[in-house]
Enzyme design. Structure first.
Site, mmCIF file in Angstrom:
data_model
loop_
_atom_site.group_PDB
_atom_site.id
_atom_site.type_symbol
_atom_site.label_atom_id
_atom_site.label_comp_id
_atom_site.label_asym_id
_atom_site.label_seq_id
_atom_site.Cartn_x
_atom_site.Cartn_y
_atom_site.Cartn_z
ATOM 1 N NE ARG A 40 39.037 40.980 47.564
ATOM 2 C CZ ARG A 40 38.884 40.261 48.680
ATOM 3 N NH1 ARG A 40 39.438 40.663 49.823
ATOM 4 N NH2 ARG A 40 38.163 39.151 48.658
ATOM 5 C CB SER A 112 38.681 37.509 38.936
ATOM 6 O OG SER A 112 38.888 38.574 39.829
ATOM 7 C CE LYS A 141 37.818 35.093 45.832
ATOM 8 N NZ LYS A 141 36.779 36.109 45.719
HETATM 9 C C1 LIG Z 1 39.658 38.626 43.298
HETATM 10 C C2 LIG Z 1 40.667 39.309 42.702
HETATM 11 C C3 LIG Z 1 41.528 38.682 41.738
HETATM 12 N N1 LIG Z 1 42.526 39.380 41.161
HETATM 13 C C4 LIG Z 1 42.707 40.670 41.482
HETATM 14 C C5 LIG Z 1 43.844 41.399 40.798
HETATM 15 F F1 LIG Z 1 44.993 40.976 41.348
HETATM 16 F F2 LIG Z 1 43.739 42.706 40.978
HETATM 17 F F3 LIG Z 1 43.853 41.124 39.505
HETATM 18 N N2 LIG Z 1 41.949 41.333 42.352
HETATM 19 C C6 LIG Z 1 40.921 40.718 42.995
HETATM 20 N N3 LIG Z 1 40.206 41.352 43.824
#
Ligand SMILES: C=C1C=NC(C(F)(F)F)=NC1=N
Ligand SMILES: [Mg+2]
Length: 217
Positions: A40, A112, A141
């Protein structure tokens, strides 16, 4: 996507490695037994262009060496170019059906979701797993929503028992069990591993906590 692949889902970008070499942090996390990895690469200082391609390729190759799924966040072109095992997108990253038709049926597609309604829509559009949260407060985040606890996971799992869910947001070894008890197949973490002085040990401790909670289900 087998649900057990989501048990300890490590997410990291080059900016999350607390000043260390992110490849070494990933290598340590893989040795510690993370079961899935998501690249990410976001936010101030995120790699772009050739540097991103080199870094992403190195992450992919490390995951392959360890037999761990390599998932790319947001960037469909990068995921397809690298032959990634999967792609993870949010509700704002485009039409899920269009993305599914772009990546084909083989690639894992994670979405998500913030409530049972979004969960149902993602499932109908071809999602293989859901990321739900933030369960607890998160610093990873900046634009994260309010911490939702495990209620969303419980509701979505009750509505769609066959859809694997991974919890995200502020999860550590000492608060992972409620996420599994609510119906998640695993937990995803950024800083619990990427900021740990010993990422391998952090991964092991998380795996133990998740395995214990799964056994108690
Ligand atoms: C914003 C996000 C929410 N969930 C996930 C995951 F955990 F991979 F499902 N990854 C992300 N980047
Ligand atoms: Mg996104």
């Amino acid at each position: 996507m087998k649900p057990e692949q989501l048990a300890v889902y490590f997410i990291m970008g080059s900016v999350n490695a607390a000043g260390r070499n992110p490849i070494e942090v990933l290598e340590s996390a893989l040795r510690g037994g993370v079961t899935c990895f998501q690249l990410r690469e976001k936010g101030p200082g995120a790699l772009k262009g050739e540097a991103l391609l080199e870094f992403a390729t190195a992450c992919r190759d490390l995951c392959r060496e360890h037999g761990v799924g390599f998932i790319v966040n947001d960037d469909v072109d990068l995921a397809v170019h690298l032959g990634a095992d999967g792609l993870h997108v949010g509700q704002e990253d485009g039409d899920i059906r269009k993305i599914r038709s772009r990546i084909g049926g083989q690639m894992i597609l994670g979405v998500s979701a913030h409530d049972a309604g979004e969960a149902g829509a993602a499932l109908a559009a071809g999602a293989d797993y859901l990321g739900m949260g933030p369960v607890y407060g998160t610093r990873s985040k900046p634009d994260a929503r309010e911490a939702s606890g495990t209620g969303l996971i419980r509701d979505a799992h009750a509505a769609h028992p066959d859809l694997p869910i991974v919890g995200i947001g502020g999860i550590r070894a000492d608060n992972a069990a409620p996420v599994i008890r609510a119906g998640a197949s695993g937990v995803s973490v950024i800083s619990a591993i990427s900021h740990a002085s010993d990422p391998a040990r952090a991964a092991r401790e998380l795996h133990q906590a998740v395995e214990e909670a799964i056994m108690e289900k």
